[in-house]
Enzyme design. Structure first.
Site, PDB file in Angstrom:
ATOM      1  N   THR A 211       0.854  -1.195   0.000  1.00 33.80           N
ATOM      2  CA  THR A 211       0.000   0.000   0.000  1.00 33.80           C
ATOM      3  C   THR A 211       0.884   1.238   0.000  1.00 33.80           C
ATOM      4  OG1 THR A 211      -0.031   0.463   2.383  1.00 33.80           O
ATOM      5  CG2 THR A 211      -1.575  -1.205   1.548  1.00 33.80           C
ATOM      6  N   ASP A 212       0.305   2.379  -0.277  1.00 37.43           N
ATOM      7  CA  ASP A 212       1.020   3.616   0.000  1.00 37.43           C
ATOM      8  C   ASP A 212       0.887   3.890   1.513  1.00 37.43           C
ATOM      9  OD1 ASP A 212       2.500   5.889  -0.222  1.00 37.43           O
ATOM     10  OD2 ASP A 212       1.357   6.781  -1.851  1.00 37.43           O
ATOM     11  N   TYR A 213       1.611   4.891   1.950  1.00 37.71           N
ATOM     12  CA  TYR A 213       1.741   5.232   3.374  1.00 37.71           C
ATOM     13  C   TYR A 213       0.365   5.369   4.049  1.00 37.71           C
ATOM     14  CZ  TYR A 213       4.904   7.423   6.860  1.00 37.71           C
ATOM     15  OH  TYR A 213       5.691   7.715   7.942  1.00 37.71           O
TER      16      TYR A 213
END
Ligand code: BGC
Length: 757
Positions: free
Chosen positions: A284-286
């Protein structure tokens, strides 16, 4: 007979390679089967967890008790730590103090180089130099792996027609054909032929998907797009990443069809894996999992299950998988198979990187000393940077400058070190880089004098400047406006030429750096006006991470060189071009608007039913207050020399779906210095089952020509180049007429037509 033998030999070799691959795969599967058989449920979920640690800041949430979690087998990898020593210390905890000793994977945002910083990705795309770009990624991998990193969150391949969005700087511009070529080159450069090689690292294609099309250009905002547009205009670079063998993908923050990408099964499984055949892992992104709570998708447990079910394997910083998957399994909301699948994909990545064979493979302190920021790497970065600058105009031939007399260097970007590498250069060692002032004094030696005055701050609003110069890039000057301006004007009057180093500081583009106004900032514009009043010739160097609106500047300043952010060697590279040691050769990969109101403006648009290429005419598609066309079109850029294009020829005016037509042109350097030209091929499908763009880039070649030298450039046009996704999302080419266009930019082209039978 010999031919048959050769064919048989080649077949045998191919078969051999396939058998070896299958054997490798079987060995890997066996290894992972054995390991997973020993793992507890908690340990499997632990592999899906990616906390952040270290001093590099790329988000507002920090992870707690990382060491404790590593010991407990609750961590699969870590990111954004710099330095072999600190990385080794944590790898030792994983290997020696966790029950199964599974090594961690260490990632970082190595976006455009490591300590040797290359130009920002948007600038790199302006070079149209695939070998140079591949080499930049190769050098980034060499340096990053020498410093303990084996996984980079790059390439960022989000197509972007939205210059208000600050992350335009991190992508490759507006074109899917060029974006795909760059994506392939970057992955080849990072991953090489063998991921287990100590000098290669795993790529992560991001941000999947459509992150470059946020409403109103505001970061993280809603995206809403037809599937036809996704497949034809935004998806191609992501798909190219699968074809090039990228090891991982990162989800984007935005929604797609109203479902956040991180929890979007259609996107992560049906498109990425089933349709395109991706077999690596998805991170995932942050905090993208927990952000789904704000998107209104449910509580942490619900959104974590949604993400896993969608095909997301690793959770960056949100602690959603770690905190809730066991409960979801017990409640039947996810299955053991879902967890096993994700765990296996992450273990496979570690296996391919050679981490099970040697967890300290990328942790050789001797390499770190020898292989980072070397003269050779710096020379490559400097040369590539010179290829990225775009000469927008040079009406009075002020450029290149002679190394004589007095040069006034003014502007807020003239004497800053920290702003040179550009946004997303988290491993940069800025104190080792030159300011433009230093480089310019070095470049002229004792042949000319360079006088300097800052002249103004970035802008009048101190708060805006503060927010645009984060991460140690502050540069505010406390002197009054008129004192600074008067000093610059006084110095300018003593000089033969003014070089104005202006534009955005580096953090005015990048993440969470959207702008509603794309003009040169107020204080700098006022300074430019004051300098213009001196009557001394001005060279405007525009630093920027996006397309800038420069209508006033184009009218009033005859010489403009857009230098973007050129990396660690930017200052020397700018001097190479300004003093004519190298002729500029960059070509725009984003359309430059006349006004922010034209945005989104891009060259490969559809026609309307009431097209109007001119300015106003009632009941046609236009504005009352600005023409439709851009200030500078896609593909545009000048040189110090001139190139003449001979007539465009087609080898035939008709072809079948299995045939090829060659489109050729001879290009001659008709000026007096050596230079590089990017010859561009565009095609228009005249009639289709869906509306088709007025032109699409379908080929390009960067050629170097000495004065007087000619080169024939030929593009082979086959059915593959004519294909598009129709209304059913089938990839087809349709018989009919096509227009071929070749030229030095998207507007200035010669045209010929052919028929596909
Ligand atoms: C960015 C990503 C980046 C990640 C890790 C996020 O905020 O959107 O591009 O890779 O942080 O630093």
């Amino acid at each position: 007979m010999t031919r048959i033998k050769t064919i048989l030999f080649t077949l045998a070799l191919a078969l051999g390679a396939l058998t070896a691959q299958a054997a490798d795969r079987a060995t890997m599967d066996q290894f992972i089967d054995n390991l997973m058989a020993k793992m507890t449920l908690q340990e499997k979920i632990g592999q899906l967890n990616l906390p952040v640690t270290g001093d590099i800041i790329t988000g507002s949430t920090v992870s707690g008790d990382v060491v404790g979690k590593i010991k407990a087998g609750q961590v699969g990898g870590l990111f954004n730590m710099k330095g072999v020593q600190s990385i080794r210390a944590l790898q030792e905890v994983a290997v020696k103090q966790s029950r199964l000793g599974i090594p961690l994977i260490f990632g970082m945002d190595v976006i455009h180089g490591y300590e040797t910083v290359f130009p920002i990705p948007l600038a790199l795309s302006m070079s149209w130099d695939m070998d140079g770009i591949r080499n930049s990624a190769h050098i980034a991998a060499l340096e990053a792996t020498a410093d303990g990193i084996c996984w980079t969150f790059s390439p960022m391949v989000d197509i972007c027609r939205e210059p208000r969005w600050g992350r335009m700087s991190e992508g490759n511009g507006e074109d899917p054909f060029l974006g795909s070529a760059i994506c392939r080159a970057m992955i080849e450069g990072y991953q090489g032929a063998d991921l287990a090689d100590k000098a290669t690292m795993m790529a992560c294609v991001k941000h999947f998907a459509l992150y470059g099309a946020p409403e109103a250009g505001r970061d993280y905002n809603t995206v809403d797009m037809s599937r036809v547009r996704m497949f034809n205009e935004y998806f191609p670079p992501y798909k190219a990443g699968v074809e090039a063998g990228a090891g991982s993908y990162m989800t984007s923050f935005n929604v797609i069809d109203y479902i956040p990408a991180t929890g979007n099964r259609w996107l992560m499984t049906e498109v990425l894996r089933d349709r395109w055949g991706f077999d690596g892992f998805v991170v995932t992104d942050y905090t993208a999992i927990s952000e789904m709570i704000n998107h209104g998708m449910g509580d942490l447990q619900t959104v974590s299950a949604l993400a896993l079910k969608a095909g997301t394997d690793m959770d960056m910083v949100a602690d959603g998988f770690l905190g809730t998957l066991e409960k979801s399994l017990n409640e039947g909301k996810v299955t053991m198979e879902d967890i096993d699948k994700a765990c296996r994909r992450i273990l496979e990545a570690k296996y391919k990187l050679g981490l099970f064979e040697d967890p300290y493979r990328y942790l050789d302190a001797k390499r770190a000393k020898k292989e980072i920021y070397t003269d050779e790497h710096r020379a490559a970065a400097r040369q590539l940077a010179t290829e990225t600058f775009v000469l927008l105009q040079n009406k009075e031939g002020v450029l290149p400058l002679k190394r004589t007399g007095k040069i006034a260097l003014v502007g807020p970007l003239a004497n800053t070190r920290a702003n040179m590498p550009g946004t997303w250069s988290v491993a940069a060692a800025s104190d080792r880089y030159s300011t433009l002032l230093e480089a310019m004094r070095r470049a002229v030696g004792d042949k000319a004098e360079v006088m300097y005055a800052k002249g103004c701050n970035v802008c009048y609003d101190a708060e805006l400047e503060k927010n645009s110069t984060m991460f140690g890039r502050e540069m505010r000057d406390g002197r009054p406006v008129d004192v600074m301006r008067d000093e610059a004007v006084r110095i300018a009057r003593e000089c033969d030429v003014i070089v104005a180093a202006m534009g955005e500081p580096s953090e005015m583009s990048g993440e969470s750096s959207s702008r509603s106004d794309l003009s040169i900032l107020d204080a700098q514009k006022d300074l430019l006006e004051a300098l213009k009043a001196t009557g001394i010739p001005i060279v405007l160097l525009n630093f920027s991470g996006r397309a800038t609106v420069m209508d006033w500047e184009v009218e009033n300043i005859p010489t403009i060189l857009n230098v973007w952010f050129g990396g660690s060697e930017a200052a020397d590279a700018i001097c190479d071009v300004v003093f004519g040691d190298v002729a500029p050769s960059g070509k725009l990969t984003v359309t430059m608007p006349r006004s922010v109101g034209q945005v989104p403006i891009y060259y490969n648009h559809l026609n309307t039913g009431r097209p109007n290429p001119q300015w106003f005419s009632k009941f046609t598609s236009n504005y009352l207050d600005v023409p439709n066309d851009p200030l500078f079109p896609f593909g545009y850029g000048l040189s110090y020399t001139t190139f003449q294009y001979g007539p465009l020829t087609l080898s035939s005016d008709a072809m079948t779906a299995s045939g090829t037509i060659n489109a050729s042109v001879t290009v001659t350097n008709t000026g007096s210095v050596e230079g590089a030209e990017v010859v561009q091929l565009y095609i228009r499908d005249m009639v289709g089952s869906i509306a088709r763009p007025v032109q699409e880039l379908k080929g390009f070649e960067r050629i170097n020509l000495k004065p007087g030298e000619s080169r024939n450039v030929t593009f082979a046009i086959n059915a593959e180049l004519l294909k598009f996704y129709n209304a059913n999302l089938d990839y087809v080419c349709e018989p009919g007429d096509f227009e071929v266009m070749i030229g030095p930019d998207s507007r200035n082209v010669q045209r010929k037509t052919f028929t596909l039978r």
